[in-house]
Every structure is written in structure tokens, then in C-alpha cells.
Design an enzyme around this catalytic site. Structure first.
Site, PDB file in Angstrom:
ATOM      1  N   ASP A  28      59.826  28.760  44.318  1.00  0.00           N
ATOM      2  CA  ASP A  28      61.086  27.892  44.279  1.00  0.00           C
ATOM      3  C   ASP A  28      60.668  26.378  44.166  1.00  0.00           C
ATOM      4  O   ASP A  28      59.793  25.771  44.863  1.00  0.00           O
ATOM      5  CB  ASP A  28      61.725  28.149  45.508  1.00  0.00           C
ATOM      6  CG  ASP A  28      63.114  27.183  45.719  1.00  0.00           C
ATOM      7  OD1 ASP A  28      63.993  28.152  46.225  1.00  0.00           O
ATOM      8  OD2 ASP A  28      63.205  26.335  45.165  1.00  0.00           O
ATOM      9  N   TYR A  33      66.703  19.473  40.750  1.00  0.00           N
ATOM     10  CA  TYR A  33      67.119  18.412  39.815  1.00  0.00           C
ATOM     11  C   TYR A  33      66.613  17.325  39.857  1.00  0.00           C
ATOM     12  O   TYR A  33      66.235  16.220  39.455  1.00  0.00           O
ATOM     13  CB  TYR A  33      68.864  18.224  39.918  1.00  0.00           C
ATOM     14  CG  TYR A  33      69.567  19.585  39.478  1.00  0.00           C
ATOM     15  CD1 TYR A  33      68.704  20.896  39.096  1.00  0.00           C
ATOM     16  CD2 TYR A  33      70.789  19.603  39.517  1.00  0.00           C
ATOM     17  CE1 TYR A  33      69.587  22.008  38.672  1.00  0.00           C
ATOM     18  CE2 TYR A  33      71.726  20.658  39.009  1.00  0.00           C
ATOM     19  CZ  TYR A  33      70.903  21.834  38.631  1.00  0.00           C
ATOM     20  OH  TYR A  33      71.611  22.937  38.184  1.00  0.00           O
ATOM     21  N   ARG A  65      66.865  13.360  52.198  1.00  0.00           N
ATOM     22  CA  ARG A  65      67.220  14.272  53.154  1.00  0.00           C
ATOM     23  C   ARG A  65      66.870  13.803  54.543  1.00  0.00           C
ATOM     24  O   ARG A  65      67.459  14.262  55.511  1.00  0.00           O
ATOM     25  CB  ARG A  65      66.436  15.677  52.964  1.00  0.00           C
ATOM     26  CG  ARG A  65      66.923  16.341  51.417  1.00  0.00           C
ATOM     27  CD  ARG A  65      66.438  17.516  51.229  1.00  0.00           C
ATOM     28  NE  ARG A  65      66.667  18.067  49.896  1.00  0.00           N
ATOM     29  CZ  ARG A  65      66.386  19.181  49.376  1.00  0.00           C
ATOM     30  NH1 ARG A  65      65.803  20.389  50.243  1.00  0.00           N
ATOM     31  NH2 ARG A  65      66.543  19.219  48.234  1.00  0.00           N
ATOM     32  N   ASP A 120      65.687  27.575  39.215  1.00  0.00           N
ATOM     33  CA  ASP A 120      64.365  26.873  39.830  1.00  0.00           C
ATOM     34  C   ASP A 120      63.533  28.190  40.739  1.00  0.00           C
ATOM     35  O   ASP A 120      62.751  27.502  41.342  1.00  0.00           O
ATOM     36  CB  ASP A 120      64.471  25.482  40.854  1.00  0.00           C
ATOM     37  CG  ASP A 120      65.143  25.989  42.116  1.00  0.00           C
ATOM     38  OD1 ASP A 120      65.680  26.743  42.350  1.00  0.00           O
ATOM     39  OD2 ASP A 120      64.749  25.259  42.930  1.00  0.00           O
ATOM     40  N   GLU A 121      63.652  29.108  40.411  1.00  0.00           N
ATOM     41  CA  GLU A 121      63.093  30.267  41.143  1.00  0.00           C
ATOM     42  C   GLU A 121      62.596  31.295  40.344  1.00  0.00           C
ATOM     43  O   GLU A 121      63.254  31.792  39.375  1.00  0.00           O
ATOM     44  CB  GLU A 121      64.070  30.817  42.181  1.00  0.00           C
ATOM     45  CG  GLU A 121      64.674  29.962  43.358  1.00  0.00           C
ATOM     46  CD  GLU A 121      65.650  30.684  44.152  1.00  0.00           C
ATOM     47  OE1 GLU A 121      65.150  31.862  44.616  1.00  0.00           O
ATOM     48  OE2 GLU A 121      66.618  30.289  44.367  1.00  0.00           O
TER      49      GLU A 121
HETATM   50  P1  DGT Z   1      64.962  22.967  47.767  1.00  0.00           P
HETATM   51  O1  DGT Z   1      64.563  24.118  47.025  1.00  0.00           O
HETATM   52  O2  DGT Z   1      65.640  23.186  49.145  1.00  0.00           O
HETATM   53  O3  DGT Z   1      63.856  21.837  47.910  1.00  0.00           O
HETATM   54  O4  DGT Z   1      66.052  22.046  47.169  1.00  0.00           O
HETATM   55  P2  DGT Z   1      66.629  22.459  45.486  1.00  0.00           P
HETATM   56  O5  DGT Z   1      67.547  21.210  45.128  1.00  0.00           O
HETATM   57  O6  DGT Z   1      65.749  22.889  44.509  1.00  0.00           O
HETATM   58  O7  DGT Z   1      67.603  23.460  45.950  1.00  0.00           O
HETATM   59  P3  DGT Z   1      67.929  25.129  45.268  1.00  0.00           P
HETATM   60  O8  DGT Z   1      66.488  25.676  45.009  1.00  0.00           O
HETATM   61  O9  DGT Z   1      68.939  25.467  46.161  1.00  0.00           O
HETATM   62  O10 DGT Z   1      68.676  24.744  43.875  1.00  0.00           O
HETATM   63  C1  DGT Z   1      67.962  24.554  42.876  1.00  0.00           C
HETATM   64  C2  DGT Z   1      69.044  23.334  41.974  1.00  0.00           C
HETATM   65  O11 DGT Z   1      70.168  24.149  41.788  1.00  0.00           O
HETATM   66  C3  DGT Z   1      69.375  21.994  42.822  1.00  0.00           C
HETATM   67  O12 DGT Z   1      68.391  21.112  42.550  1.00  0.00           O
HETATM   68  C4  DGT Z   1      70.610  21.738  42.382  1.00  0.00           C
HETATM   69  C5  DGT Z   1      71.260  23.056  42.124  1.00  0.00           C
HETATM   70  N1  DGT Z   1      72.000  23.368  43.286  1.00  0.00           N
HETATM   71  C6  DGT Z   1      71.865  24.073  44.313  1.00  0.00           C
HETATM   72  N2  DGT Z   1      73.125  24.300  45.005  1.00  0.00           N
HETATM   73  C7  DGT Z   1      73.994  24.190  44.000  1.00  0.00           C
HETATM   74  C8  DGT Z   1      75.356  24.167  44.295  1.00  0.00           C
HETATM   75  O13 DGT Z   1      75.891  24.845  45.118  1.00  0.00           O
HETATM   76  N3  DGT Z   1      76.100  23.768  43.146  1.00  0.00           N
HETATM   77  C9  DGT Z   1      75.647  23.397  42.171  1.00  0.00           C
HETATM   78  N4  DGT Z   1      76.378  23.065  41.179  1.00  0.00           N
HETATM   79  N5  DGT Z   1      74.426  23.150  42.013  1.00  0.00           N
HETATM   80  C10 DGT Z   1      73.513  23.503  42.911  1.00  0.00           C
HETATM   81 MG    MG Z   2      64.700  24.813  44.985  1.00  0.00          MG
END
Ligand code: DGT
Ligand code: MG
Length: 609
Positions: A28, A33, A65, A120-121
Site C-alpha cells: 500500500d 495522492y 497528519r 494504491d494497493e
Molecule cells: P495511507 O495509505 O494511510 O498512508 O494513506 P493514503 O492516502 O494512501 O490512503 P489510502 O491508501 O486509504 O487511499 C489511497 C488514495 O485514495 C488516497 O491517497 C486518496 C484516495 N482516497 C482515500 N480515501 C478516499 C475517499 O474516501 N474518497 C476519495 N475520493 N478518495 C479517497
Molecule cells: Mg495508501
């Protein structure tokens, strides 16, 4: 398996219901983004950064964060906790998708099955690779790379500990390669199944990895506070569980199977029990090309047709970029609306789709393009579908519009294909690619979720349905792709005849493609776009009107034509000379067709039914 393991004096037997033979990695990307933005603009790295879609911060970097910024916070709330938050608009998913594809490509270089989940996974099944490495390493010297959920006390007799240790080394190599080549930090989970690999992945984050051994599956699962954390538990199942006071995974572990069977089917009850203790046998399914490519835009309410048209027009522009990147020629378009019932305060989705003519799309220098006229044509198709979905004599309220190309033209580009002879410099999907589309028909575990955040534009390509599958608001099966066995792919003759035949449109495309890529000055008139694929007459006329070498139309490469077998040359010449010869081709069933002249090239020119 190594004898030293077998002989281990203090060993345990694997639970019969639980096969430990696989080695699975889940990767992951950290704050995905946000990282894409930071890699593009390194000056953002030291700032608290939020990615904004409409009025929501969908993700933020780890610097932000620290201030308490959480995913999906309202922008106003985020700015309250972190007034210095730098916001970047993330509504255009293009660069995120491109980054996602690059990561996928890097992971494929290990030649193991890779299943893309969201943007991203990825799951990677490294079972075979681990087996190979086992032959060359000294098992006693292997150590885990990264963290371990819990150190094993007893050696499992099946040898899974050594295998997972090797898998952890591979995970580390993968993460390093992603970082070295693309600049993204990631987290990884390593386990003997997808469920545990995914759930253990965020155990230590960012930029870290964790391995869990099978015997700790149940104890790890019992730490999860909400049954919803289990990827395949959707909202309906969740509701039923909660109604019966099964809230935590530990509750699910303890509830007797017989009780569960009262509320779920027998299979589902067993599945839930298994999941609760970390048992999951679902395979990693190699991700192929998406079966559909779509986008949706959701908003508060739109009740005016012109506004709807604007929304569709904007979506279409973006969708065409996606389709161009994909490279396949779409032949079916779906329009989706979410209608709000103001009286009942509820909403529901409705869709309509229709075929679109492949001739709307042309390929110039290998790139799929649509002219302005083609775009207008698509818009009129979209609005026609819209009119079918909405009764304009009554007020309407929409909260979402969606567009998706749902079918793509597939061509036979094997050795015997006429397409190959006539357009050998054009990249199109071949039957061989179909193997990559193997999939993904329903199995018992679904890790993807489809419910876009309520105020964002969402990319709905099958392979990347929802940016965050971790928030399973609604879990559903998405892609049901055709899956041909190796044998079938290797031997096109075993494919359904209908799939291999070139229809008249394809023939038309051959001429269009050929012209656009090589000889535009000699272009015969392009056929008008049509919404169906059945009309052959224009095409045949175009072909017959050409000719500078013995009835051979000008757009045909002489050299290529001369390389054709005599029999084919004669057939083509006869056909060009007499377009009505297409009538010679029986239009009914493939069986009838096969009764014609053996190997007749004309049989490939039968329109699809
Ligand atoms: P992490 O994995 O906790 O370090 O953080 P992220 O940002 O990679 O989160 P993740 O893996 O849950 O989601 C990947 C991307 O998907 C994130 O960068 C932005 C997008 N994303 C996540 N949750 C949502 C959502 O609820 N709505 C929308 N539109 N996009 C989302
Ligand atoms: Mg992620």
C-alpha cells in the site's frame, strides 16, 4: 520443504482447515495522492499537505497528519486544526492513475501474479518465487525483513515460517525498487493469505512492513475493533451482525456457527467464522485490462437539463483521455444517473447503455483520437440515453452522473488475420491479450469497494474502482471478464467464431486506420458514425472505389498485399471489384458460415450478430 524443519523437535501442525502453503505480499502506497504531488513538486515535502476534492481533504501527507488532519475531513475543519495546511486540488485523477500504473508495472517485473486493488494497493502472490529461493538459501540463516506481528514460539511443520521470511525479503526488495525508480514510500504486509497480508500491512506505517505468521492469525484478528475492518464484510452483512450484537471481530470469533447460520446462508456463516480467525483461501488474481472505463461525478443536486449536459461534457472530456491511454476502441457507452426522490428522501441509480460506432474513434500515429464531430456525436448519444432515463416533463433531481465505456473492440491479430496484413503498424488489442483479462468473476472474497465519496469525481475503471477499498461502504463484485484457457488462446480456432470474425466495421476501420497512419492524402471518404454495427454497404463501397493496382484500393500497402497468399489476393480482388460479393457471405450462424469455401477470407467479414 527442508528436512531440518521437518525434524524440528518443537513443532506444530498446521490447522487442517488452514493451508499455509502460499506466500502473499500486500503493498500500500503511503499517503498516495499526497506523495504523487510531493514527487512532482519536492518543495511540498516539508509542508503539511492536504489533497482536496470538492470540500473534502481526501488524504494528507504525514506532516499534516501530525496536526490531526484525517482522511476525508472537511476542508473547513482541516484548516481549523492546521491553518498552514497547503491544499492541492486532487480532482483530476490522471496523474494518480499514471503513478498507480507505474507501480503496478514495477511489481510485475517479479513475474508473479499481481492483483491491483484500488489505485494504491497491490497483492502479489510470491509463492512460486519463494519456493525457487528456498532451493538456494540456508533456511537457518534467513531472517525476517521488517517487523513481525509476533515472534513465533514453535516452528510450523509445513515450513511456512521460512517461506514467509523469504517473502518478507522479497517485499523489501519490491518496496526498495518502487522507491528507487519512482520515489514512493510504501507499506507492506506479508502473510500466507490475502486477508492477513492486507490487514497487517498498516501495522507500522509509513514506510515499513510487517510479517504475520499463520498461528497468530486468530489473535491478530481479535484485536480488530470492528467487524467492518474485514475487507469482504459489506454494509448489509455488517448491519445484520450489528443487529445481533456482533460488533468486534472477537464477538464474531465467539458466536457459535449455529447462531450465525440462522442469519446467513450456511456458506456465508462458515466464511464469516473463517475470516474472523484469519482464514482465507482466495487467490491473487492477475489484474488485466479493465472491462470498462468510467467516471462519475457526484454533487448536491442538479435539476436542469443544461447543467446535466455540462456535467456530461466535462466527464466525456476526461473519459476520452482515459480511453486514449487505454488504447482500445470502445463500442459501447453507458450513462448512469443517481436520482433523488425528494419525497422519500432516498436515491437510486439507473443506467442505460447503447452501442457506439467504432468509427467515431480513429487512430493517428498509434494514438486513439476523436474528432470534434465525433465528440458531438458522443454527446448526442449521451443526451439521448439521458432522455430515456429522465422524463423531462416532470421535475428531476440528480445527485450523480456517470459515463463509462463498457465494451471494446477486439481484433484478431494472429498470424492468419487479414488485419495483421493490412494494418501491421497499428496497436490494437489482440486475442492474445484476452488472456490478461482473465479474471475476476466472483469468488468469495472481494477486496474492492464501490461507493465514491459523496462529493467527488470518481474514476470507475474496473481495475481501480474506488480509490480507497479500505472503506467498504458497499462491497460488490465488479468485473466479470472473459477468461480463456491457455489452450484456447494459443489456438484461435477454438475461440468462438464470432469473436474472431472481422465485422464490416472492422474492415472499415482497417481502411480508416490504414489511411490515417500512412496515406491520408489518398483518403477515401470516411464512413459516417453509426450507433450500430450492422451496416456494411458504405464500407464495401469505399473499398471498391479505391484502386491503383489491379483493383487494389489505394490505401492498401502493395508490398503487404503481395505478401498475401494467392488465394487471399484473389479473394480480396474479387471483393473489391464486386462489393456485393459481401452478400456471398452467409450472415446467419457461424455453423452455416463454416460450410462455405474452406479458409475463405470472406468468412471473416461477416457482421457480428
Ligand atoms: P495511507 O495509505 O494511510 O498512508 O494513506 P493514503 O492516502 O494512501 O490512503 P489510502 O491508501 O486509504 O487511499 C489511497 C488514495 O485514495 C488516497 O491517497 C486518496 C484516495 N482516497 C482515500 N480515501 C478516499 C475517499 O474516501 N474518497 C476519495 N475520493 N478518495 C479517497
Ligand atoms: Mg495508501
Amino acid at each position: 520443504m527442508d528436512d531440518r524443519n521437518m525434524e524440528s523437535s518443537s513443532s506444530i501442525l498446521p490447522d487442517e482447515s488452514n493451508d499455509h502453503s502460499k506466500s502473499i505480499i500486500h503493498i500500500d502506497v503511503d499517503c498516495f495522492y499526497a506523495q504523487v504531488e510531493m514527487v512532482r513538486k519536492p518543495e511540498l515535502q516539508s509542508l503539511p499537505l492536504g489533497i482536496q476534492q470538492k470540500n473534502i481533504v481526501v488524504t494528507s501527507n504525514y506532516e499534516a497528519r501530525k496536526y490531526g488532519i484525517r482522511k476525508c475531513m472537511l476542508v473547513t475543519d482541516a484548516l481549523k486544526v492546521c491553518p498552514n495546511l497547503k491544499l492541492v486540488n486532487g480532482e483530476d485523477l490522471h496523474d494518480y492513475r499514471a503513478a498507480s500504473n507505474k507501480i503496478f508495472t514495477v511489481l510485475q517485473s517479479w513475474k508473479c501474479p499481481v492483483e491491483k486493488l484500488g489505485m494504491d494497493e497491490n497483492f502479489i502472490d510470491v509463492t512460486n518465487l519463494v519456493q525457487e529461493k528456498l532451493k538456494t538459501v540456508n533456511i537457518t540463516a534467513i531472517t525476517v525483513s521488517g517487523n513481525v506481528f509476533s515472534e513465533p514460539t514453535l516452528e510450523c511443520i509445513c515450513g511456512c515460517h521460512a517461506r514467509l521470511k523469504i517473502a518478507s525479503q522479497i517485499a523489501s526488495e519490491m518496496r526498495n525498487k518502487i522507491y528507487d525508480e519512482l520515489g514512493y514510500t510504501t507499506c507492506a504486509g506479508i502473510a500466507h493469505n490475502k486477508l492477513l497480508a492486507k490487514l497487517i500491512c498498516p501495522f507500522k506505517k509509513p514506510n515499513d512492513q510487517t510479517t504475520i505468521f499463520p498461528e497468530h492469525g486468530a489473535s491478530f484478528m481479535s484485536t480488530l475493533q470492528n467487524v467492518r475492518s474485514i475487507p469482504s464484510i459489506g454494509s448489509k452483512t455488517m448491519e445484520t451482525l450489528v443487529t445481533h450484537k456482533i460488533i468486534t471481530v472477537s464477538d464474531l470469533q465467539m458466536v457459535p456457527l449455529e447462531i450465525l447460520k440462522k442469519h446467513f446462508s450456511g456458506d456465508m456463516a462458515v466464511r464469516l467464522k473463517n475470516l474472523s480467525i484469519g482464514v482465507d483461501n482466495t487467490p491473487v488474481k492477475q489484474t488485466g485490462r479493465p472491462q470498462s472505463i468510467g467516471l462519475e461525478d457526484s454533487f448536491k443536486t442538479v435539476s436542469v437539463k443544461s447543467e446535466v449536459e455540462e456535467k456530461f461534457s466535462a466527464l466525456l472530456q476526461r473519459l476520452l483521455i482515459l480511453v486514449r491511454e487505454d488504447g482500445r476502441i470502445p463500442v459501447s457507452l453507458r450513462v448512469t444517473l443517481r436520482k433523488k426522490d425528494v419525497k422519500r428522501l432516498s436515491s437510486h441509480r439507473e443506467s442505460r447503455q447503447c452501442q457506439v460506432s467504432a468509427s467515431i474513434f480513429t487512430i493517428n500515429n498509434g494514438t486513439l483520437t476523436v474528432t470534434d464531430a465525433g465528440q458531438q456525436k458522443l454527446m448526442s448519444i449521451i443526451m439521448r440515453l439521458f432522455n430515456k432515463l429522465i422524463n423531462l416533463s416532470k421535475p428531476f433531481h440528480l445527485t450523480l452522473v456517470g459515463l463509462a465505456f463498457t465494451k471494446f473492440q477486439e481484433r484478431m491479430t494472429g498470424r492468419g488475420s487479414i488485419v495483421n496484413y493490412l494494418m501491421n503498424d497499428i496497436s490494437v488489442q489482440s486475442v492474445l491479450n484476452i488472456q490478461n483479462d482473465c479474471d475476476t468473476s466472483a469468488s468469495s472474497m472481494d477486496y474492492s469497494a464501490v461507493s465514491p465519496s459523496s462529493s467527488t469525481t470518481t474514476d470507475l475503471s474496473d481495475a481501480e474502482v474506488e480509490p480507497s477499498p479500505k472503506k467498504p461502504k458497499k462491497v460488490t463484485w465488479i468485473a466479470k471478464r472473459r477468461c480463456l484457457s491457455k489452450e484456447e488462446v494459443a489456438s484461435p480456432s477454438k475461440l468462438k467464431v464470432g469473436e474472431l470474425r472481422l465485422n464490416s466495421r472492422e474492415l472499415e476501420k482497417v481502411s480508416e486506420l490504414r489511411l490515417s497512419s500512412r496515406d491520408r492524402s489518398l483518403t477515401p471518404r470516411a464512413s459516417p458514425a453509426k450507433d450500430n454495427l450492422s451496416d456494411t454497404s458504405d464500407t464495401m463501397k469505399d473499398i471498391a472505389e479505391g484502386g491503383n493496382c489491379d483493383n487494389c484500393p489505394s490505401y492498401v500497402d502493395k508490398e503487404v498485399f503481395n505478401a498475401l497468399p494467392d488465394e487471399m489476393q484473389q479473394e480480396l480482388k474479387a471483393m473489391w471489384k464486386n462489393p456485393s460479393s459481401s452478400e456471398m457471405v452467409p450472415r446467419s450462424s457461424p455453423r452455416t458460415m463454416n460450410k462455405g469455401k474452406p479458409n475463405s477470407i470472406l468468412k471473416y467479414f461477416v457482421p457480428h450478430k
